[in-house]
Design a protein around this motif. Structure first.
Motif, PDB file in Angstrom:
ATOM      1  N   GLY A   1      74.797  12.330  71.625  1.00  0.00           N
ATOM      2  CA  GLY A   1      73.503  12.945  71.367  1.00  0.00           C
ATOM      3  C   GLY A   1      73.442  13.683  70.042  1.00  0.00           C
TER       4      GLY A   1
ATOM      5  N   THR B   1      72.430  14.736  66.479  1.00  0.00           N
ATOM      6  CA  THR B   1      71.144  14.587  65.806  1.00  0.00           C
ATOM      7  C   THR B   1      71.320  13.771  64.532  1.00  0.00           C
ATOM      8  OG1 THR B   1      71.433  16.596  64.495  1.00  0.00           O
ATOM      9  CG2 THR B   1      70.377  16.839  66.665  1.00  0.00           C
TER      10      THR B   1
ATOM     11  N   TRP C   1      68.781   7.339  60.718  1.00  0.00           N
ATOM     12  CA  TRP C   1      67.804   6.896  61.715  1.00  0.00           C
ATOM     13  C   TRP C   1      67.689   5.363  61.718  1.00  0.00           C
ATOM     14  CZ3 TRP C   1      63.240   4.141  61.456  1.00  0.00           C
ATOM     15  CH2 TRP C   1      62.472   4.119  62.607  1.00  0.00           C
TER      16      TRP C   1
ATOM     17  N   SER D   1      62.583  20.810  77.257  1.00  0.00           N
ATOM     18  CA  SER D   1      63.056  19.592  76.609  1.00  0.00           C
ATOM     19  C   SER D   1      62.503  19.539  75.183  1.00  0.00           C
ATOM     20  CB  SER D   1      62.580  18.370  77.394  1.00  0.00           C
ATOM     21  OG  SER D   1      62.829  17.198  76.650  1.00  0.00           O
ATOM     22  N   GLU D   2      63.397  19.571  74.210  1.00  0.00           N
ATOM     23  CA  GLU D   2      62.976  19.455  72.807  1.00  0.00           C
ATOM     24  C   GLU D   2      62.362  18.088  72.543  1.00  0.00           C
ATOM     25  OE1 GLU D   2      62.856  21.518  70.210  1.00  0.00           O
ATOM     26  OE2 GLU D   2      63.629  23.212  71.337  1.00  0.00           O
ATOM     27  N   LYS D   3      62.905  17.070  73.180  1.00  0.00           N
ATOM     28  CA  LYS D   3      62.417  15.711  72.980  1.00  0.00           C
ATOM     29  C   LYS D   3      60.967  15.569  73.434  1.00  0.00           C
ATOM     30  CE  LYS D   3      63.338  10.961  74.420  1.00  0.00           C
ATOM     31  NZ  LYS D   3      64.203  10.111  75.244  1.00  0.00           N
ATOM     32  N   HIS D   4      60.669  16.106  74.625  1.00  0.00           N
ATOM     33  CA  HIS D   4      59.329  15.956  75.187  1.00  0.00           C
ATOM     34  C   HIS D   4      58.400  17.125  74.868  1.00  0.00           C
ATOM     35  CE1 HIS D   4      60.507  12.408  77.454  1.00  0.00           C
ATOM     36  NE2 HIS D   4      61.618  13.028  77.764  1.00  0.00           N
ATOM     37  N   LYS D   5      58.968  18.202  74.308  1.00  0.00           N
ATOM     38  CA  LYS D   5      58.209  19.402  73.940  1.00  0.00           C
ATOM     39  C   LYS D   5      57.498  20.016  75.144  1.00  0.00           C
ATOM     40  CE  LYS D   5      59.217  18.887  69.609  1.00  0.00           C
ATOM     41  NZ  LYS D   5      60.458  19.438  69.170  1.00  0.00           N
TER      42      LYS D   5
ATOM     43  N   ASN E   1      65.298  16.493  84.503  1.00  0.00           N
ATOM     44  CA  ASN E   1      65.585  15.073  84.396  1.00  0.00           C
ATOM     45  C   ASN E   1      65.903  14.536  85.779  1.00  0.00           C
ATOM     46  OD1 ASN E   1      66.140  12.545  83.450  1.00  0.00           O
ATOM     47  ND2 ASN E   1      68.169  13.042  82.681  1.00  0.00           N
TER      48      ASN E   1
END
Length: 152
Positions: A52, A54, A70, A120-124, A129
């Motif tokens: 994971g 970044t 990326w 969740s930073e991904k989903h804000k 989960n």
């Protein structure tokens, strides 16, 4: 900039498999020179997928730009997806196992106290989960025994 050693709990066979896919892809498309060799690109992608890490950390560690990190990860994901089994073959494999682990999605929750661990930073948004371990044989292996499928 400080660097640190890290490990990825994967076999070298996995790294070599992905590196071979990348090498074949570059050869087929007559790809021009790349900043990273196929084995380094595979390592970068696996570090992101397994640990994971970044894109910013990967870019610093591999001495490339964030956009390049990326792009390399996305290319590796596409190659792995193309090489993956279709759904029917995957389901046939799963049926031979004792149980399957399904990794679901983030389920939104409304937490008032101590919200940080659930954010969740991904989903804000806040959530948990959803994951499930599903037995494929035994008492829940047949439809009529499964409580979720009972009808009254």
């Amino acid at each position: 900039m400080l660097s640190y050693p890290a490990t990825i709990p994967l076999s070298s066979r996995t790294l070599n498999h992905l590196a071979d896919l990348i090498r074949q892809h570059r050869s087929q498309h007559r790809s021009r020179w790349r900043r990273l060799a196929p084995s380094r690109q595979a390592l970068l992608a696996l570090a992101h997928l397994r640990n994971g890490d970044t894109y910013t950390r990967l870019a610093a560690g591999f001495e490339i730009g964030v956009a390049t990190a990326w792009r390399y990860v996305q290319e590796a994901i596409a190659l792995l997806a193309a090489a993956a089994d279709d759904l029917t073959t995957a389901m046939d494999r799963i049926r031979k196992l004792a149980y399957a682990i399904l990794d679901g999605t983030l389920i939104p929750i409304d937490r008032v106290a101590d919200q940080k661990p659930y954010y969740s930073e991904k989903h804000k948004r806040r959530g948990v989960n959803m994951q499930a371990r599903i037995p494929l044989a035994g008492s829940y292996g047949h439809r009529r025994h499964c409580p979720a499928r009972r009808t009254t």
